[in-house]
Design a protein around this motif. Structure first.
Motif, short mmCIF file in Angstrom:
data_model
loop_
_atom_site.label_atom_id
_atom_site.label_comp_id
_atom_site.label_asym_id
_atom_site.label_seq_id
_atom_site.Cartn_x
_atom_site.Cartn_y
_atom_site.Cartn_z
N GLU A 123 0.83 -1.21 0.00
CA GLU A 123 0.00 0.00 0.00
C GLU A 123 0.87 1.26 0.00
O GLU A 123 0.56 2.24 -0.69
N LYS A 124 1.96 1.23 0.77
CA LYS A 124 2.86 2.38 0.80
C LYS A 124 3.49 2.63 -0.56
O LYS A 124 3.60 3.77 -1.03
N VAL A 125 3.93 1.55 -1.20
CA VAL A 125 4.55 1.67 -2.52
C VAL A 125 3.57 2.26 -3.52
O VAL A 125 3.90 3.16 -4.32
N ALA A 126 2.33 1.77 -3.51
CA ALA A 126 1.32 2.29 -4.42
C ALA A 126 1.02 3.76 -4.15
O ALA A 126 0.86 4.56 -5.08
N ASP A 127 1.00 4.13 -2.86
CA ASP A 127 0.75 5.53 -2.50
C ASP A 127 1.89 6.43 -2.97
O ASP A 127 1.66 7.54 -3.49
N ILE A 128 3.13 5.94 -2.82
CA ILE A 128 4.29 6.73 -3.28
C ILE A 128 4.26 6.90 -4.79
O ILE A 128 4.58 7.97 -5.31
N ASP A 129 3.85 5.85 -5.52
CA ASP A 129 3.74 5.97 -6.97
C ASP A 129 2.77 7.09 -7.35
O ASP A 129 3.00 7.84 -8.30
N ARG A 130 1.68 7.22 -6.59
CA ARG A 130 0.67 8.24 -6.91
C ARG A 130 1.14 9.64 -6.54
O ARG A 130 0.83 10.61 -7.25
N THR A 131 1.87 9.75 -5.44
CA THR A 131 2.16 11.09 -4.90
C THR A 131 3.55 11.62 -5.22
O THR A 131 3.77 12.84 -5.16
N ARG A 132 4.50 10.75 -5.55
CA ARG A 132 5.88 11.22 -5.75
C ARG A 132 6.44 10.93 -7.14
O ARG A 132 7.60 11.17 -7.42
N GLY A 133 5.61 10.40 -8.01
CA GLY A 133 6.02 10.25 -9.40
C GLY A 133 7.08 9.20 -9.64
O GLY A 133 7.94 9.37 -10.52
N THR A 134 7.06 8.11 -8.86
CA THR A 134 8.05 7.05 -9.05
C THR A 134 7.69 6.12 -10.21
O THR A 134 8.48 5.24 -10.57
N SER A 135 6.50 6.27 -10.78
CA SER A 135 6.10 5.59 -12.04
C SER A 135 6.09 4.08 -11.94
O SER A 135 6.24 3.39 -12.96
N GLY A 136 5.97 3.53 -10.76
CA GLY A 136 5.91 2.08 -10.61
C GLY A 136 7.25 1.39 -10.73
O GLY A 136 7.29 0.15 -10.78
N ASN A 137 8.34 2.14 -10.74
CA ASN A 137 9.68 1.56 -10.87
C ASN A 137 10.30 1.38 -9.48
O ASN A 137 10.59 2.37 -8.80
N TRP A 138 10.54 0.12 -9.09
CA TRP A 138 11.03 -0.15 -7.73
C TRP A 138 12.13 -1.21 -7.75
O TRP A 138 12.05 -2.21 -8.47
N ALA A 139 13.14 -0.95 -6.91
CA ALA A 139 14.19 -1.94 -6.65
C ALA A 139 14.07 -2.36 -5.20
O ALA A 139 13.79 -1.55 -4.32
N PHE A 140 14.29 -3.65 -4.94
CA PHE A 140 14.23 -4.20 -3.59
C PHE A 140 15.62 -4.66 -3.20
O PHE A 140 16.18 -5.58 -3.81
N TYR A 141 16.19 -4.02 -2.20
CA TYR A 141 17.57 -4.29 -1.78
C TYR A 141 17.54 -5.23 -0.59
O TYR A 141 17.07 -4.87 0.48
N LEU A 142 18.07 -6.45 -0.78
CA LEU A 142 18.06 -7.48 0.26
C LEU A 142 19.40 -7.47 0.98
O LEU A 142 20.28 -8.28 0.71
N SER A 143 19.55 -6.53 1.92
CA SER A 143 20.76 -6.48 2.75
C SER A 143 20.50 -7.30 4.02
O SER A 143 20.54 -6.80 5.14
N ILE A 144 20.25 -8.59 3.80
CA ILE A 144 19.85 -9.51 4.86
C ILE A 144 20.57 -10.84 4.66
O ILE A 144 21.07 -11.12 3.57
N PRO A 145 20.63 -11.69 5.70
CA PRO A 145 21.25 -13.02 5.51
C PRO A 145 20.51 -13.83 4.46
O PRO A 145 19.29 -13.73 4.32
N PRO A 146 21.24 -14.66 3.70
CA PRO A 146 20.61 -15.44 2.62
C PRO A 146 19.48 -16.35 3.10
O PRO A 146 18.58 -16.68 2.32
N GLY A 147 19.51 -16.74 4.38
CA GLY A 147 18.45 -17.60 4.89
C GLY A 147 17.08 -16.96 4.84
O GLY A 147 16.06 -17.67 4.90
N PHE A 148 17.02 -15.64 4.71
CA PHE A 148 15.73 -14.94 4.65
C PHE A 148 15.31 -14.60 3.22
O PHE A 148 14.22 -14.05 3.01
N PHE A 149 16.16 -14.91 2.23
CA PHE A 149 15.82 -14.56 0.86
C PHE A 149 14.51 -15.19 0.41
O PHE A 149 13.69 -14.54 -0.24
N ALA A 150 14.32 -16.46 0.75
CA ALA A 150 13.12 -17.17 0.30
C ALA A 150 11.87 -16.52 0.88
O ALA A 150 10.87 -16.32 0.16
#
Length: 514
Positions: A123-150
């Motif tokens: 919901e936050k991502v969709a709201d940001i697309d509407r209000t800040r002009g991010t155009s639906g373009n998103w990257a997800f940065y997984l700075s976490i241990p590999p055990g949580f990737f799944a």
């Protein structure tokens, strides 16, 4: 809230128009950072985002969403990012830049397996697309241990966050380690690729973002001087070193069971080997560059017998400069019975016409003589020397040394006559320093890599095939070590165990002392 019309190009008045280092500006986009409270985010990633904004390389509507378990308010999250930026940013702090950047900061609290939290994130991502002009373009940065990737990849898929509408994109950025061996790396790749296609996956190896590493390509392929000599006819061997003068400190619990070979050789050093040894690509497009690296990795193997061609060690108490430091077994949180190595060295060879018979010696370690990363290309001695032994007793092999850190540059070592009436030849150095040759400051590695991910420029990111091939090179050594005794001790402040010196001395060679 009203929708914003954001122009795709924006020029920061604080940015020098003559600055050609990172000239491309990311288009409308945002990023979700998992692991926002970790050391990497606080020390490297958050300052890098601000520095990019300060250089005018992020779009004005760029938004950074932090996801973590802390029960933070928006103000608390903003204060956390502010402190990280003030402490670690490399560029000057400007209130207006900070205010613009902080307007796009959002925090979502939750665990990695929390359906409700990921629905709130969507919901936050969709709201940001509407209000800040991010155009639906998103990257997800997984700075976490590999055990949580799944868990995270599953939640991104379930919540619809991994799906992009037409003309938009979704990408995932992954921090190392990329698995524990080849089998786990393959499993990890399947997990990630089940949600994100390979062309949308960006595996971060921060060494590939360093300016000096990229200069390897310029050194080799922009100059006629080196390439004719870059082969087994002239080169005796190659040494690739990454030495650290620090111990494990607070990372003892994380490091136990991983070790120096998995932590550094599998990714950083083998990638450096690929850049040094690869053939000239048709262009520097991601596909062409990655194809040449894959060819080299397929032809590379570890040299046996491993009892003679590898070495491993654990640092013991000693002197690090003027400071007396404890040994590995005294580090808090480390199992004294562990066989995890803090020093690793190995001998690799490449089965190709260019490199047949040239050994590549890779080494890395903690609590070594000094912090340095370098690549030394050591040449053979001339086939005929008219000089007498006493005239060349101080003459070694010619070498080209690429210093990756901390004193970035290139050194050439060759023989020169000593002034005087006698004929005496000894080694001299011709030294190129980035700091002295250029007034521009090199961008920090994470700045370059984050921007490249937003720009869909994947040249500096290892593919899943590169990762799996790197493990295929290293796995036989790791299996041998797991079945053969314990690592050898070496005193802190030295250059590793005696077995590492014997590894080279058997063929009449020695390690460089940077």
């Amino acid at each position: 809230m009203t929708e914003l019309n954001v122009e795709p190009q924006w020029t920061n008045p604080l940015r020098d128009p003559q600055d050609k280092r990172l000239p491309r500006i990311a288009g409308p986009s945002g990023m979700v950072l998992f692991g926002i409270t970790g050391d990497l985010a606080r020390k490297k990633l958050l300052p890098a985002f601000y520095d990019l904004a300060n250089r005018g390389l992020l779009p004005p509507g760029f938004s950074l969403v932090g996801y973590g378990r802390r029960d933070w308010s928006a103000e608390q999250f903003r204060d956390y990012v502010f402190q990280a930026v003030k402490e670690r940013a490399r560029t000057p702090f400007h209130d207006k830049v900070w205010e613009r950047f902080a307007d796009g900061l959002v925090f979502v609290s939750g665990n990695f397996d929390d359906d409700e939290a990921f629905d709130r994130l969507a919901e936050k991502v969709a709201d940001i697309d509407r209000t800040r002009g991010t155009s639906g373009n998103w990257a997800f940065y997984l700075s976490i241990p590999p055990g949580f990737f799944a868990d995270v990849c599953h939640q991104l898929q379930r919540s619809g966050l991994s799906h992009a509408d037409d003309n938009a994109w979704r990408r995932v950025i992954i921090e190392k380690p990329f698995g524990h061996d080849q089998k786990t790396a393959q499993h990890l790749n399947k997990v990630v690729n089940s949600v994100f296609p390979e062309e949308s996956v960006y595996r971060i190896d921060h060494y590939l973002g360093k300016e000096t590493v990229q200069n390897i390509l310029a050194l080799r392929f922009a100059n006629q001087l080196f390439e004719p000599l870059w082969n087994a006819r002239f080169i005796d061997h190659v040494q690739i070193t990454m030495a650290e003068d620090i111990g494990l400190g607070g990372r003892a619990g994380y490091y136990d069971g991983i070790g120096a070979a998995r932590d550094v050789i599998q990714n950083h050093l083998i990638q450096l080997l690929a850049l040094i040894a690869m053939e000239e690509p048709v262009s520097f497009s991601p596909a062409e560059l990655q194809a040449e690296k894959v060819k080299i990795l397929r032809a590379t193997r570890a040299v046996e017998p491993f009892e003679l061609t590898t070495a491993r060690g654990q640092y013991s108490a000693g002197w690090q400069g003027s400071e007396q430091v404890c040994g590995l077994r005294e580090e808090k949180g480390f199992d004294p019975a562990s066989t995890t190595e803090t020093f690793a060295a190995c001998t690799l060879e490449i089965s190709s016409r260019r490199w047949a018979g040239v050994p590549f010696y890779l080494r890395t370690g903690k609590r070594l003589g000094r912090r340095v990363t370098e690549i030394a290309v050591v040449f053979k001695r001339p086939p005929h020397q008219p000089f007498g032994p006493e005239e060349t007793s101080a003459l070694g092999n010619n070498a080209v040394v690429i210093r990756v850190q901390p004193d970035e540059g290139v050194l050439m070592r060759f023989g020169s006559k000593v002034p005087g009436s006698a004929m005496e030849v000894r080694d001299v150095n011709m030294d190129f320093s980035y700091a002295e040759a250029f007034t521009e400051q090199s961008p920090e590695a994470y700045e370059r890599l984050i921007l490249d991910a937003l720009l869909d420029e994947s040249s500096l990111f290892p593919t899943n095939e590169e990762v799996e091939l790197s493990w295929a090179i290293l796995d036989p050594i790791l299996h041998y070590w797991a079945e053969s005794g314990t690592p050898e001790d070496y005193p802190a402040g030295t250059w590793g165990p005696a077995t590492a010196d014997r590894m080279l001395s058997r063929s009449g060679r020695t390690w460089r002392r940077p």
